[in-house]
Scaffold this motif. Structure first.
Motif, PDB file in Angstrom:
ATOM      1  N   PRO A 124      41.181  44.125  44.636  1.00  0.00           N
ATOM      2  CA  PRO A 124      42.171  43.318  45.328  1.00  0.00           C
ATOM      3  C   PRO A 124      42.812  42.324  44.390  1.00  0.00           C
ATOM      4  O   PRO A 124      42.183  41.779  43.510  1.00  0.00           O
ATOM      5  N   ASP A 128      47.198  51.884  53.419  1.00  0.00           N
ATOM      6  CA  ASP A 128      46.026  51.007  53.497  1.00  0.00           C
ATOM      7  C   ASP A 128      45.490  50.699  52.105  1.00  0.00           C
ATOM      8  O   ASP A 128      45.114  49.559  51.806  1.00  0.00           O
ATOM      9  N   LYS A 178      47.809  48.250  50.304  1.00  0.00           N
ATOM     10  CA  LYS A 178      47.717  46.890  50.832  1.00  0.00           C
ATOM     11  C   LYS A 178      46.386  46.232  50.492  1.00  0.00           C
ATOM     12  O   LYS A 178      46.334  45.071  50.064  1.00  0.00           O
ATOM     13  N   ASP A 179      45.299  46.974  50.673  1.00  0.00           N
ATOM     14  CA  ASP A 179      43.971  46.395  50.472  1.00  0.00           C
ATOM     15  C   ASP A 179      43.648  46.164  48.999  1.00  0.00           C
ATOM     16  O   ASP A 179      43.030  45.158  48.643  1.00  0.00           O
ATOM     17  N   ASP A 180      44.051  47.096  48.142  1.00  0.00           N
ATOM     18  CA  ASP A 180      43.665  47.020  46.732  1.00  0.00           C
ATOM     19  C   ASP A 180      44.673  46.281  45.864  1.00  0.00           C
ATOM     20  O   ASP A 180      44.306  45.734  44.817  1.00  0.00           O
TER      21      ASP A 180
END
Length: 321
Positions: free
Chosen positions: A2, A273, A276-278
């Motif tokens: 992240p 996903d 966005k998450d990483d």
């Protein structure tokens, strides 16, 4: 991994009040220095007054840029107005560079023929300027961590505070030893520091306005992350940029395997996903291609091959978010 885009969050109205106070303080200081320069015959004070006037102009630009940036997107500006702060930062850094070169020129001319200066006037007004510049820098310090626009402003005021210290030292040496050459010598040193700050920081706004990829995101890692999603054969025509200072965006073509072609929605959700998450990429537009009819030898980055090849390929566009 992240990516933390954390920055100081200050209430917009509170931030506007801080900038307003700084504008008034610099305006009053400019008037005081011009009057003091005329009465004392000090060209150095007048030059410093012009420097502070440029700071006031920078503050005004930053103030209105903050307000404009909060406007929502509309049919004229479909991406919104957030980049106006980037433009303001570029203007302020450019101003710093011009001021730096001007001060070097003025310092060089005064080294040749140092003018007579009333030391006490220089020291007193230099002290007042130091207080105002320090106050302005403190007002914008916590805000500059989250805005390239305010950071440019903060560096403006920091360079002013250092210049005020130099003015006080120069005035003191003139009073004690009549060392008139010290003032232009210190001016040149401060100018070099201003140029160093400006040239070090100006690359960020230019990169954003040129649609460069975010400096804190590794493109290759993003590409490998998308390729690692089940059903994805390859990706190409990748565009990664910053819509605003803290908002990354991506669009690309995704080549799906024969099995993955029937699971487009599932694969799309998995890619989004992961982005966005990483990588904190909240806006992505994906165009899907079947591996049997995908672009051949397509470029990984950029727009790709000539239009005449387009008719030979099957695409399926998806919604962006």
């Amino acid at each position: 991994m992240p990516h933390d885009h954390g920055h100081a969050h200050i209430d917009p109205q509170s931030g506007d009040r801080r900038v307003s106070i700084a504008i008034w303080a610099n305006g009053l200081l400019t008037v005081a220095q011009i009057v003091g320069g005329i009465l004392s015959g000090s060209l150095a004070l007048i030059a410093d007054a012009l420097h502070n006037f440029s700071d006031m102009a920078s503050l005004v630009i930053a103030f209105f840029a903050r307000k404009i940036a909060r406007r929502p997107a509309d049919k004229r500006m479909t991406f919104g107005y957030g980049r106006v702060e980037i433009v303001a930062a570029l203007i302020n850094y450019t101003t710093l560079i011009l001021i730096g070169f001007y001060l070097i020129y003025e310092g060089g001319m005064r080294m040749i023929d140092p003018p007579e200066v009333q030391g006490w006037t220089v020291v007193i007004l230099g002290g007042v300027a130091l207080v105002v510049d320090t106050l302005t820098a403190l007002l914008t310090y916590s805000m500059q961590k989250g805005s390239v626009n305010i950071r440019a402003l903060f560096l403006h005021n920091l360079s002013d505070a250092l210049a005020s210290v130099a003015v006080i030292i120069g005035g003191s040496l003139i009073l004690l030893y009549n060392m008139r050459w010290v003032d232009p010598a210190i001016t040149i040193g401060i100018a070099l520091y201003i140029l160093y700050l400006a040239f070090t920081e100006i690359g960020g706004p230019i990169r954003t306005l040129m649609l460069g990829s975010p400096p804190d995101i590794d493109n290759e890692t993003v590409v490998q992350a998308m390729r690692g999603v089940d059903g994805v054969a390859d990706v190409h025509h990748v565009h990664l940029w910053q819509m605003q200072e803290h908002e990354a965006a991506l669009d690309c073509h995704v080549v799906l395997t024969a099995d993955g072609w029937g699971q487009i929605e599932k694969i799309k959700a998995a890619i989004k996903d992961r982005l966005k998450d990483d990588f904190s990429i909240g806006h992505s537009s994906l165009e899907f291609e079947h591996e049997d009819r995908a672009h051949e030898n397509a470029d990984l980055y950029g727009h790709g091959k000539p239009e005449k090849e387009e008719e030979n390929h099957v695409h399926r566009d998806t919604d962006s978010s």
